[in-house]
Enzyme design. Structure first.
Site, short mmCIF file in Angstrom:
data_model
loop_
_atom_site.label_atom_id
_atom_site.label_comp_id
_atom_site.label_asym_id
_atom_site.label_seq_id
_atom_site.Cartn_x
_atom_site.Cartn_y
_atom_site.Cartn_z
N GLU A 150 22.65 61.03 90.25
CA GLU A 150 22.04 60.02 91.10
C GLU A 150 21.35 60.69 92.28
OE1 GLU A 150 24.84 57.39 93.11
OE2 GLU A 150 26.47 58.69 92.45
N GLY A 151 20.40 59.99 92.84
CA GLY A 151 19.64 60.51 93.98
C GLY A 151 18.67 59.46 94.47
N GLY A 154 17.08 57.10 91.75
CA GLY A 154 17.87 56.10 91.06
C GLY A 154 19.15 56.70 90.53
N VAL A 155 19.68 56.10 89.48
CA VAL A 155 20.97 56.54 88.90
C VAL A 155 20.77 56.82 87.42
CG1 VAL A 155 23.40 55.94 88.58
CG2 VAL A 155 22.15 55.06 90.56
N VAL A 156 21.41 57.91 86.94
CA VAL A 156 21.34 58.26 85.52
C VAL A 156 22.70 58.03 84.88
CG1 VAL A 156 20.84 60.09 83.85
CG2 VAL A 156 19.59 60.02 86.01
N ASP A 268 7.64 69.14 91.43
CA ASP A 268 9.03 69.05 91.93
C ASP A 268 9.93 70.00 91.13
OD1 ASP A 268 10.89 68.15 93.72
OD2 ASP A 268 11.39 66.34 92.61
#
Length: 460
Positions: A150-151, A154-156, A268
């Site tokens: 997550e970051g 969003g969330v994985v 990135d």
């Protein structure tokens, strides 16, 4: 006179001024025309109604070039630069899933169910369309126990599909429309790409405000975990494994830069975006900030976006972006792989906070062996270490034009020659050739190696 008219057929038998035709013939022609007109009108409105129904149940396909402003929230630890970026995406005219603000992607106005929408969608070129119900079932209703990352994006979640295949489901956070924008960018940038060093996109979901991306599941986590997490007194990442990861990452980025049209600048590149499988093969992930660069463009101007510590200085100052920006980020990543240090670490002494500055200072003072991660049980040979150190320095050259491209970096990491020494030898040989024109020069071993390597594909 009246009796004569009745005897001969009455009023309808009288001839008119229109082509000297009797009245009854004109009436018959007019009636026929009205019937034909009514039939055509009926068919027209029936076809229009059918087209309207199809329009409500089909995918919206935009056909124009749009500018998308992306806003990303900073993550914990090494934060991301919190600025907006304008991403120009050339949307495909066939197959691209486009969503207008406030609209559902599939059949909202027709009231169709998710299963019906999924059946209509099938495969449109970027993998399968998944309904929200399917992904809820796969992830245990997006339970906290299935969170694998997550970051700010969003969330994985880890998910298991009905066919028992394991996937990673990224639920994009809708921060100021971020999910919608990143969804489009990522699908456009990487949706149709297949490469062993890039994470594959299996499918996607777009229902209401929800935007989710479904990826292949990579079972060994990300590189950041293995470099900076609690791995014990001895790192499982040996020198050979680290170089394997570096080469795999370089090949993935090289494919983005040199194997696609339009080329893709990732923007990135960092350790948390490098995923590792159980054999330590690297896979580049997270293309939400990717930028498409046409063949006729040497750079594109955007607002600065990336992760603090990895962003190229010229890009940070001018906003001018091209492949060399990714090369700089890869150079920082390579330093991180070798040293086990974060790009920016405020817990260290003042002279060691910035990894690039500390690294350059150590190599410049001939203390290169001291930059190696102390958690590595077996240190690399001086020759192997020197080669990789020089690659690092070339990647982070302040002059962007002097940085090698990613294809050259792959050859440098895989080859046995030192990049600087090889260039100096080639320069000296050319000077000798110019002064001794009649003398035939014998090709250098390094040139033979380069010629042989050029026959191999770096994207294997």
């Amino acid at each position: 006179m009246g009796a004569g008219n009745l005897t001969s057929g009455g009023f309808f038998a009288e001839k008119t001024a229109v082509l000297d035709l009797p009245v009854y013939i004109l009436v018959a022609i007019a009636t026929a025309l009205l019937l034909v007109g009514a039939i055509f009108a009926f068919l027209f409105f029936r076809r229009r109604a059918a087209a309207s129904r199809v329009k409500h149940t089909s995918v919206i396909i935009p056909s124009s070039t749009k500018e998308i402003s992306v806003d990303r929230v900073a993550e914990g630890g090494v934060g991301e630069v919190e600025v907006e970026v304008e991403v120009e995406v050339e949307e495909k005219k066939k197959g691209l899933v486009g969503v207008n603000k406030g609209e559902r992607l599939l059949g909202s106005s027709s009231g169709a169910s998710s299963s019906e929408a999924a059946e209509r969608m099938g495969n449109i070129g970027w993998g399968r369309w998944y309904s929200l119900v399917e992904l809820e079932a796969a992830t245990g209703a997006f339970s906290a126990g299935n969170v694998i990352g997550e970051g700010g994006y969003g969330v994985v979640y880890k998910g298991v599909l009905p066919d028992l295949s394991i996937v990673a489901v990224k639920n994009l956070l809708n921060n100021k429309g971020q999910a919608e924008k990143e969804f489009k960018v990522e699908v456009e940038a990487i949706g149709k790409v297949r490469h062993k060093n890039l994470v594959g996109l299996v499918g996607y979901c777009a229902e209401g405000a929800k935007r989710m991306l479904v990826y292949e599941y990579i079972d060994n986590g990300n590189l950041e975990r293995w470099l900076h997490g609690d791995v014990g007194p001895v790192s499982p990442l040996t020198w050979d494994i680290r170089i394997k990861i570096a080469i795999g990452t370089a090949k993935g980025i090289a494919y983005l830069h040199e194997g696609l049209e339009p080329k893709v600048v990732h923007r990135d590149i960092k350790s948390s975006n490098i995923l590792l499988d159980k054999h330590w093969n690297a896979k580049v992930s997270d293309f939400g900030l990717a930028k498409l660069l046409g063949s006729g463009s040497s750079f594109v101007t955007t607002r600065v976006m990336g992760t603090f510590g990895y962003v190229a200085p010229e890009y940070a100052c001018t906003g001018m972006l091209n492949e060399s920006s990714d090369v700089y980020s890869f150079g920082v990543l390579l330093m991180e792989i070798i040293s086990g240090r974060c790009p920016v670490d405020y817990s260290r002494p003042p002279g060691e906070v910035n990894l690039v500055d500390w690294f350059k200072g150590m190599v410049g003072s001939r203390r290169g062996e001291e930059v190696v991660d102390p958690l590595m049980e077996v240190q690399p040979s001086p020759r192997a270490l020197k080669r990789v150190l020089l690659v690092c320095l070339r990647c982070v050259d302040l002059d962007a034009q002097k940085r090698p491209n990613m294809g050259q970096i792959v050859h440098m990491l895989e080859g046995d020659e030192f990049p600087f020494r090889m260039e100096h030898r080639l320069t000296r040989e050319r000077m000798l050739d110019a002064s001794n024109a009649p003398t035939k020069r014998i090709p250098l071993l390094s040139e033979k190696v380069i010629a042989a390597d050029s026959e191999r594909s770096m994207w294997r």
